[in-house]
Design a protein around this motif. Structure first.
Motif, PDB file in Angstrom:
ATOM      1  N   ASN A 119       0.828  -1.208   0.000  1.00  0.00           N
ATOM      2  CA  ASN A 119       0.000   0.000   0.000  1.00  0.00           C
ATOM      3  C   ASN A 119       0.864   1.262   0.000  1.00  0.00           C
ATOM      4  O   ASN A 119       0.628   2.193  -0.752  1.00  0.00           O
ATOM      5  N   GLY A 120       1.874   1.288   0.837  1.00  0.00           N
ATOM      6  CA  GLY A 120       2.758   2.441   0.925  1.00  0.00           C
ATOM      7  C   GLY A 120       3.850   2.161   1.928  1.00  0.00           C
ATOM      8  O   GLY A 120       3.882   1.100   2.563  1.00  0.00           O
ATOM      9  N   LEU A 121       4.773   3.094   2.047  1.00  0.00           N
ATOM     10  CA  LEU A 121       5.852   2.982   3.030  1.00  0.00           C
ATOM     11  C   LEU A 121       5.620   4.016   4.117  1.00  0.00           C
ATOM     12  O   LEU A 121       5.466   5.211   3.834  1.00  0.00           O
ATOM     13  N   GLY A 122       5.604   3.571   5.364  1.00  0.00           N
ATOM     14  CA  GLY A 122       5.226   4.445   6.466  1.00  0.00           C
ATOM     15  C   GLY A 122       6.392   5.137   7.145  1.00  0.00           C
ATOM     16  O   GLY A 122       7.489   4.593   7.232  1.00  0.00           O
ATOM     17  N   ASN A 123       6.113   6.336   7.624  1.00  0.00           N
ATOM     18  CA  ASN A 123       7.061   7.065   8.475  1.00  0.00           C
ATOM     19  C   ASN A 123       6.283   7.786   9.563  1.00  0.00           C
ATOM     20  O   ASN A 123       6.643   8.877   9.978  1.00  0.00           O
ATOM     21  N   ALA A 124       5.173   7.171  10.002  1.00  0.00           N
ATOM     22  CA  ALA A 124       4.279   7.831  10.955  1.00  0.00           C
ATOM     23  C   ALA A 124       4.429   7.325  12.384  1.00  0.00           C
ATOM     24  O   ALA A 124       3.802   7.859  13.293  1.00  0.00           O
ATOM     25  N   ASP A 125       5.269   6.317  12.581  1.00  0.00           N
ATOM     26  CA  ASP A 125       5.374   5.695  13.898  1.00  0.00           C
ATOM     27  C   ASP A 125       6.404   6.410  14.767  1.00  0.00           C
ATOM     28  O   ASP A 125       7.463   6.828  14.282  1.00  0.00           O
ATOM     29  N   ARG A 126       6.096   6.515  16.046  1.00  0.00           N
ATOM     30  CA  ARG A 126       6.989   7.177  16.988  1.00  0.00           C
ATOM     31  C   ARG A 126       6.945   6.457  18.337  1.00  0.00           C
ATOM     32  O   ARG A 126       5.935   5.865  18.707  1.00  0.00           O
ATOM     33  N   VAL A 127       8.046   6.570  19.070  1.00  0.00           N
ATOM     34  CA  VAL A 127       8.028   6.273  20.499  1.00  0.00           C
ATOM     35  C   VAL A 127       7.946   7.625  21.187  1.00  0.00           C
ATOM     36  O   VAL A 127       8.838   8.467  21.025  1.00  0.00           O
ATOM     37  N   ILE A 128       6.853   7.851  21.902  1.00  0.00           N
ATOM     38  CA  ILE A 128       6.652   9.133  22.575  1.00  0.00           C
ATOM     39  C   ILE A 128       6.707   8.926  24.084  1.00  0.00           C
ATOM     40  O   ILE A 128       6.443   7.820  24.582  1.00  0.00           O
ATOM     41  N   ALA A 129       7.055   9.982  24.796  1.00  0.00           N
ATOM     42  CA  ALA A 129       7.165   9.889  26.256  1.00  0.00           C
ATOM     43  C   ALA A 129       6.639  11.152  26.903  1.00  0.00           C
ATOM     44  O   ALA A 129       6.547  12.216  26.264  1.00  0.00           O
ATOM     45  N   ASP A 190       3.794   6.118  31.031  1.00  0.00           N
ATOM     46  CA  ASP A 190       4.955   6.993  30.875  1.00  0.00           C
ATOM     47  C   ASP A 190       5.318   7.227  29.415  1.00  0.00           C
ATOM     48  O   ASP A 190       5.888   8.271  29.070  1.00  0.00           O
ATOM     49  N   ALA A 191       5.019   6.253  28.565  1.00  0.00           N
ATOM     50  CA  ALA A 191       5.434   6.349  27.165  1.00  0.00           C
ATOM     51  C   ALA A 191       4.518   5.480  26.321  1.00  0.00           C
ATOM     52  O   ALA A 191       3.656   4.755  26.849  1.00  0.00           O
ATOM     53  N   ALA A 192       4.715   5.544  24.992  1.00  0.00           N
ATOM     54  CA  ALA A 192       3.887   4.747  24.089  1.00  0.00           C
ATOM     55  C   ALA A 192       4.597   4.546  22.760  1.00  0.00           C
ATOM     56  O   ALA A 192       5.385   5.396  22.327  1.00  0.00           O
ATOM     57  N   GLY A 193       4.290   3.418  22.133  1.00  0.00           N
ATOM     58  CA  GLY A 193       4.657   3.193  20.744  1.00  0.00           C
ATOM     59  C   GLY A 193       3.394   3.362  19.929  1.00  0.00           C
ATOM     60  O   GLY A 193       2.483   2.530  20.013  1.00  0.00           O
ATOM     61  N   ILE A 194       3.302   4.432  19.154  1.00  0.00           N
ATOM     62  CA  ILE A 194       2.042   4.798  18.489  1.00  0.00           C
ATOM     63  C   ILE A 194       2.378   5.603  17.233  1.00  0.00           C
ATOM     64  O   ILE A 194       3.541   5.823  16.925  1.00  0.00           O
ATOM     65  N   TRP A 195       1.374   6.072  16.526  1.00  0.00           N
ATOM     66  CA  TRP A 195       1.599   6.687  15.215  1.00  0.00           C
ATOM     67  C   TRP A 195       0.700   7.897  15.005  1.00  0.00           C
ATOM     68  O   TRP A 195      -0.293   8.108  15.706  1.00  0.00           O
ATOM     69  N   TYR A 196       1.082   8.712  14.003  1.00  0.00           N
ATOM     70  CA  TYR A 196       0.207   9.794  13.540  1.00  0.00           C
ATOM     71  C   TYR A 196      -0.916   9.193  12.702  1.00  0.00           C
ATOM     72  O   TYR A 196      -0.696   8.184  12.033  1.00  0.00           O
ATOM     73  N   PRO A 197      -2.155   9.748  12.733  1.00  0.00           N
ATOM     74  CA  PRO A 197      -2.550  11.019  13.354  1.00  0.00           C
ATOM     75  C   PRO A 197      -2.927  10.924  14.833  1.00  0.00           C
ATOM     76  O   PRO A 197      -3.279  11.929  15.431  1.00  0.00           O
TER      77      PRO A 197
END
Length: 339
Positions: A119-129, A190-197
């Protein structure tokens, strides 16, 4: 991909697809219906999606442009919250095709689905804290929310590994994506592995959150492809319908590549989600045309992407002995659907 890399489990289906295509029974991704298709009864198919831009944009285009009908399909489009649930639905014959992110790619590699189309190549994932947690090392012993088996799970594992840590060094809490949003926003984790939006939603309540890792940090190690997957049984038993679904996806991805702003609006209307939030997600992905994917399929790049992911999932303990990616990627069928 070389012709020696045939999918052994679906060899008969592949041969049937080629025969159908040369007999004029397939629908071109750029052309109209043949006379027989125009008069034939539409064939039923169930194609799942996820309610974000990556997971729904091709559906929004197909619906708006009448592509399902054009290609002789009577489609049901159930919505799911993640990829693993769709793989499960494929296995129980409650779904024929579905959409998954890169974090679920270990499931096709374990024989539970075929990859029908990238479908596509993603760059929306982040580890946020939470504010004040400024490094991945600071996550040791902290609670980290993540949707199990998703790209959020994957980015977290890769990020920890990059600093010599493993998932055992944190207190991982499995949650569905909406729960991750509320849990992080309310300070329960405290943190999460999640993505935009979804991260944009979190930022409205926690504007000074920390971003500790992103896909692009690992660009030299792996691509993060999202994909449409199919039931191997359905592909074997319904080769002509499989070609038609692939033809719809090809035509929709060409429209998306040429009309991204319009596609964002169409997806916004379909999902009833603010277009600005979807635009953030669209900006964090690379979308290719069907011709570009044909080239990446035929030169072996797509199989290399999948193989690299298999190596990661094996190291992460999700796979024991992954299937050869050339066996479960329907590359020949994808290319054939455009002829």
């Amino acid at each position: 991909m070389t012709h020696s890399h045939r999918k052994r489990g679906i060899a008969a289906a592949a041969a049937a697809l080629v025969a159908l295509a040369f007999a004029g029974c397939s629908t071109s991704a750029t052309g109209g219906e043949s006379g027989s298709e125009a008069s034939a009864e539409p064939e039923k198919v169930r194609v799942g999606y996820i309610a974000d831009f990556n997971g729904a944009s091709l559906h929004a285009i197909a619906e708006d442009q009448g592509l399902w009908e054009k290609h002789g399909l009577d489609v049901e489009t159930p919505v799911f919250t993640n990829g693993p649930l769709q793989i499960q639905a494929l296995g129980t014959n409650d779904l024929d095709f579905g959409y998954i992110g890169p974090g679920s790619m270990w499931l096709p590699a374990s024989g539970k689905a075929a990859v029908a189309s990238i479908n596509g190549l993603g760059n929306a994932d982040r580890v946020i804290a939470q504010p004040g947690i400024t490094s991945l090392e600071d996550l040791k012993g902290k609670t980290v929310a993540v949707p199990e088996g998703t790209s959020g799970d994957m980015i977290l594992t890769m990020a920890l590994r990059s600093v010599g840590m493993t998932i055992d060094d944190v207190e991982k809490v499995a949650m569905d994506p909406p729960t991750v949003v509320s849990a992080f926003a309310s300070g329960q984790v405290d943190a999460a592995g999640i993505w935009y939006p979804l991260i944009s939603t979190i930022e409205e309540q926690v504007p000074d959150l920390e971003i500790l890792a992103a896909n692009e940090d690992f660009i030299d190690e792996a691509a993060f492809p999202s994909a449409y997957v199919a039931s191997p049984t359905f592909v074997e038993e319904h080769p002509e319908v499989t070609l038609k679904v692939l033809a719809v996806l090809r035509e929709a991805m060409d429209y998306r590549a040429a009309n991204l702003d319009e596609t964002i609006e169409l997806t916004s209307k379909m999902l009833k989600i603010d277009a600005a939030a979807l635009a953030v997600e669209a900006e964090n992905a690379k979308f290719m045309t069907s011709a570009e994917l044909d080239e990446l399929t035929e030169d072996g790049t797509v199989v290399t992407w999948l193989t690299t992911l298999n190596e990661y999932f094996t190291e992460a303990g999700k796979l024991d002995e992954p299937t050869d990616a050339a066996e479960y990627y329907l590359g020949d069928q994808f290319v054939e659907a455009g002829k």
